[in-house]
Every structure is written in C-alpha cells, then in structure tokens.
Design a protein around this motif. Structure first.
Motif, short mmCIF file in Angstrom:
data_model
loop_
_atom_site.label_atom_id
_atom_site.label_comp_id
_atom_site.label_asym_id
_atom_site.label_seq_id
_atom_site.Cartn_x
_atom_site.Cartn_y
_atom_site.Cartn_z
N ILE A 38 21.85 -26.65 -20.45
CA ILE A 38 20.64 -26.92 -21.38
C ILE A 38 20.53 -25.49 -22.06
O ILE A 38 20.56 -25.56 -23.35
CB ILE A 38 19.56 -27.26 -20.71
CG1 ILE A 38 19.72 -28.66 -20.00
CG2 ILE A 38 18.13 -27.00 -21.73
CD1 ILE A 38 18.36 -29.19 -19.43
N THR A 39 20.72 -24.50 -21.30
CA THR A 39 20.59 -23.03 -21.98
C THR A 39 21.09 -22.14 -21.00
O THR A 39 20.65 -22.06 -19.78
CB THR A 39 19.11 -22.93 -22.47
OG1 THR A 39 19.19 -21.46 -23.26
CG2 THR A 39 18.08 -22.77 -21.57
N GLU A 40 21.62 -21.04 -21.51
CA GLU A 40 22.03 -19.79 -20.48
C GLU A 40 20.75 -18.80 -20.39
O GLU A 40 20.46 -18.38 -19.56
CB GLU A 40 23.18 -19.18 -21.24
CG GLU A 40 24.53 -19.83 -21.02
CD GLU A 40 25.66 -18.86 -21.21
OE1 GLU A 40 25.42 -17.80 -21.50
OE2 GLU A 40 26.75 -19.26 -21.43
N ARG A 62 0.05 -28.38 -16.68
CA ARG A 62 0.60 -28.35 -17.98
C ARG A 62 1.88 -29.21 -18.24
O ARG A 62 2.49 -29.49 -17.31
CB ARG A 62 1.14 -26.88 -18.21
CG ARG A 62 -0.21 -25.88 -17.92
CD ARG A 62 0.30 -24.41 -18.32
NE ARG A 62 1.29 -23.86 -17.49
CZ ARG A 62 1.83 -22.72 -17.74
NH1 ARG A 62 1.72 -21.95 -18.88
NH2 ARG A 62 2.98 -22.39 -16.89
N SER A 63 2.00 -29.71 -19.33
CA SER A 63 2.81 -30.69 -19.69
C SER A 63 3.39 -30.31 -21.08
O SER A 63 2.70 -29.82 -21.81
CB SER A 63 2.15 -32.13 -19.62
OG SER A 63 1.11 -32.08 -20.31
N VAL A 64 4.33 -31.01 -21.40
CA VAL A 64 5.23 -31.11 -22.75
C VAL A 64 5.07 -32.49 -23.26
O VAL A 64 5.69 -33.45 -22.50
CB VAL A 64 6.45 -30.54 -22.61
CG1 VAL A 64 7.09 -30.48 -23.98
CG2 VAL A 64 6.45 -29.17 -22.25
N PRO A 65 4.54 -32.77 -24.37
CA PRO A 65 4.62 -34.14 -25.02
C PRO A 65 5.78 -34.29 -25.84
O PRO A 65 6.50 -33.59 -26.27
CB PRO A 65 3.38 -34.27 -26.03
CG PRO A 65 3.14 -32.63 -26.35
CD PRO A 65 3.53 -31.84 -25.29
N GLY A 66 6.12 -35.56 -25.71
CA GLY A 66 7.55 -35.75 -26.41
C GLY A 66 7.68 -37.33 -26.27
O GLY A 66 7.00 -38.22 -25.91
N GLU A 93 11.17 -26.82 -25.54
CA GLU A 93 12.53 -27.20 -26.03
C GLU A 93 13.22 -27.49 -24.74
O GLU A 93 14.10 -28.77 -24.92
CB GLU A 93 13.26 -25.96 -26.78
CG GLU A 93 14.53 -26.27 -27.20
CD GLU A 93 15.17 -24.77 -27.94
OE1 GLU A 93 16.39 -24.70 -28.13
OE2 GLU A 93 14.48 -24.08 -28.43
N VAL A 94 13.41 -26.89 -23.74
CA VAL A 94 14.18 -27.17 -22.59
C VAL A 94 13.80 -28.44 -21.96
O VAL A 94 14.50 -29.41 -21.56
CB VAL A 94 14.01 -26.10 -21.39
CG1 VAL A 94 14.59 -26.69 -20.20
CG2 VAL A 94 14.58 -24.67 -21.98
N SER A 95 12.54 -28.78 -21.71
CA SER A 95 11.87 -30.19 -21.28
C SER A 95 12.18 -31.32 -22.02
O SER A 95 12.95 -32.34 -21.55
CB SER A 95 10.39 -30.08 -21.15
OG SER A 95 9.84 -29.00 -20.12
N LEU A 96 12.39 -31.10 -23.18
CA LEU A 96 12.74 -32.33 -24.16
C LEU A 96 14.31 -32.53 -24.27
O LEU A 96 14.54 -33.72 -24.25
CB LEU A 96 12.16 -32.02 -25.74
CG LEU A 96 10.72 -31.93 -25.88
CD1 LEU A 96 10.22 -31.70 -27.23
CD2 LEU A 96 10.01 -33.31 -25.10
N LYS A 97 15.08 -31.69 -24.11
CA LYS A 97 16.50 -31.57 -23.97
C LYS A 97 16.81 -32.07 -22.58
O LYS A 97 17.50 -33.12 -22.73
CB LYS A 97 17.00 -30.22 -24.04
CG LYS A 97 18.54 -30.43 -24.03
CD LYS A 97 19.26 -30.99 -25.27
CE LYS A 97 20.72 -30.83 -24.95
NZ LYS A 97 21.30 -31.87 -26.27
N PHE A 98 16.12 -31.90 -21.59
CA PHE A 98 16.33 -32.76 -20.21
C PHE A 98 16.00 -34.07 -20.52
O PHE A 98 16.68 -34.86 -19.75
CB PHE A 98 15.49 -32.14 -19.34
CG PHE A 98 15.09 -32.63 -17.92
CD1 PHE A 98 16.10 -32.86 -16.91
CD2 PHE A 98 13.86 -33.65 -17.75
CE1 PHE A 98 16.06 -33.37 -15.75
CE2 PHE A 98 13.83 -34.41 -16.75
CZ PHE A 98 14.73 -34.25 -15.56
N ALA A 99 14.86 -34.38 -21.10
CA ALA A 99 14.35 -35.79 -21.40
C ALA A 99 15.51 -36.69 -22.01
O ALA A 99 15.86 -37.87 -21.56
CB ALA A 99 13.21 -35.86 -22.08
N GLN A 100 15.97 -35.94 -23.11
CA GLN A 100 17.13 -36.58 -23.85
C GLN A 100 18.46 -36.91 -22.90
O GLN A 100 19.14 -37.98 -22.99
CB GLN A 100 17.33 -35.85 -24.99
CG GLN A 100 16.66 -35.64 -26.13
CD GLN A 100 16.85 -34.67 -27.31
OE1 GLN A 100 18.02 -34.06 -27.28
NE2 GLN A 100 15.93 -34.08 -28.15
#
Length: 305
Positions: free
Chosen positions: A259-261, A211-215, A270-277
């Motif tokens: 990133i988040t508590e 499974r993956s997150v596009p961005g 949301e978490v994965s894209l924040k990590f990417a940024q």
C-alpha cells in the motif's frame, strides 16, 4: 470462587475441543455440517444481517443469487469452525502442508530497507492459519525473524472464548508475540528502533468512540477503522495489504500487496481507503469467504462526513 469456576469451565471446554481436534479434518467437516451449518440455517443465525449485507453489496444480483451466496457462506462458516477446532492440536508440519506465502518479495524488499510493517488483514479466509508463521522450525518469514512478528488482537466480550483463542494463537511459545490492541501503541513506541511486522485485522466496524475513515466500500457508505493507518502514520511504517485466499478445502495462501512504504507521507484516510479497494476486489472474487454475519454497517458516515 468465581475465578476457580472460570478456570474449571475453561479446562473442561478446552479439553473437549482438544479431544475433537484429534479427529481427521474431513471428519470434522462432516460433524460441523451436521451440528453447526444445519442448526444455523434452521435457526436463521443472523440470516437478515447476512442477506441484507450481501444484497446491498451486490445490487446487481437477483434474490436467488443472493440466497445461493448466503448458502455458500454458511457452508464455509461450518468449515471455518471445523478448521479452527482442528488447529488446536494439529502439528506444525500438518499446518504448513496446508499453508503457503505468495508475493513474499513485497515483504523482503521492506526487510532489506529495515522497515517496520503494518499488515492490514481482513476477516477473509481462515485467519487462524496465520499461526503457521510461528510453527516450530520457522526461523524467518519473508526475511523477518519469527521473533519480529506480532499479531494484534482485540479482546472479545466472552472471557472464556477470549482465553481459548489466545491459547490457540499463542500455542508455539517460540513464535510471534501476541499484542492486545490497547497496548500496541505503547509497544511500538518502545520498540520503534527494531523493525518488525504488526498484523492487524482491519475491516471491522469502528466502535462508538473509535476514530474512523469515511468512504465507499461494496457500494455502500462505510466507516473504516483508523487505528492501523494512524499507527503506521505516527511511526512512519510501511503498510501492506495481506489476505488469506482459499486454494482448496482447508488450504490457504497468504498474499501481500504494498500500500505504501511510508505511511507518514500519505494523506489522512488514504491508506484505509486503499485497503478497502483491495479488499473489495478479493470479496468480489470469492464472496463466500468473507465474514458476512458481522454487523459491518451498524455505523455509517454522517451526511456531514
């Protein structure tokens, strides 16, 4: 017979590595340049992959700048090899002299709240230096007991290389616990009432059935692996971005950013894209220390994604 042969091969290779690792690190740097960097550059090891990855990630840079960046990367790859060999027999005291943790208050606040944490790590810097967290004499890391530290790894195709790296990472039996990625979800479920840190490399290309997150990442449509985020959301864990930054030749500092508590309260992706940024900013600051030879974009989002 095959098992015996594999065991003999491992012992031979492991013995050779350990003998070389007894050499001073500066000497290993010289050897790695002669026997690793130069042959890789002459043979053009993944030259196309490296150049294309860099050119697409930095469209504003000229051909000459990309070639200089590629050269810096290959030289750093040689240092990475030398440092990893050195770590096989380096004393805990020697490793700790070259490693530090910054922004520890991020983790300490989570420890005070009794939170389990997924630390999302990139292939940046020499991540093998993370073993410093489990060196003898290290009783706590940012408030967490050493026994609460877990390093999640994914098996590689070569059984020999896989066993070598497992041996390196698990050298100190009093330190962290090494978890294979396919068993980590069951382990988390079983120990969900005991706070812990779960460190995971999180910037690799997703597998064909993963499974993956596009961005967008480094100016390109990108698929981010969903595993670390999915686990954190499932078990309501905090998520922290962790990165090893080179502070000198063979010296690293580990930096944490929240990133988040509570990942359970975030939207999917949301978490994965924040990590990417966050990773993107680190790569822009020190591009040569990221693993450009990895085929990061061999799978990209479909147009429907």
């Amino acid at each position: 017979m095959k098992a015996i042969f594999s065991r003999i091969c491992f012992l031979v290779v492991y013995t050779i590595i350990c003998l070389f690792s007894l050499l001073p690190l500066p000497f290993l740097y010289g050897l790695s340049f002669i026997f690793i960097v130069l042959p890789l550059k002459i043979a053009g090891y993944r030259r196309t992959v490296v150049t294309v990855n860099m050119a697409r990630s930095f469209p504003g840079k000229s051909y000459g700048e990309i070639q200089r960046m590629a050269g810096d990367f290959y030289r750093y790859l040689g240092r990475l090899f030398a440092e990893t060999v050195w770590l096989f027999t380096a004393s805990g005291k020697s490793v700790l002299k070259r490693f530090s943790i910054e922004d520890c208050q991020v983790m300490e606040r989570l420890w005070e709240k009794g939170k389990s944490v997924v630390v999302m790590l990139p292939h940046m810097g020499n991540w093998e230096f993370l073993r410093a967290c489990s060196c003898p004499g290290q009783e706590t890391v940012c408030g967490y007991d050493v026994q609460q530290l877990h390093m999640v790894y994914q098996r590689v195709n070569s059984p020999l290389f896989d066993k070598l790296m497992y041996t390196l990472r698990n050298r100190y039996k009093t330190g962290w616990k090494i978890l294979e990625s396919r068993s980590v979800a069951r382990y988390m479920a079983k120990h969900r009432d005991r706070p812990g840190i779960y460190a995971m490399i999180s910037d690799q290309c997703p597998g064909p059935v993963g499974r993956s997150v596009p961005g967008m990442f480094l100016n390109q449509p990108t698929l981010m692996i969903e595993g670390p985020e999915a686990l954190a959301r499932k078990f309501g864990m905090a998520v922290v971005y962790g990165v090893l930054r080179e502070t000198g030749k063979g010296r690293y500092s580990l930096h944490f950013s929240l990133i988040t508590e509570n990942a359970a309260g975030t939207n999917p992706g949301e978490v994965s894209l924040k990590f990417a940024q966050m990773l993107e900013k680190d790569i822009e600051r020190n591009p040569h220390t990221w693993l450009w030879s990895h085929k990061r974009w061999k799978r990209i989002p479909s147009r429907k994604a």
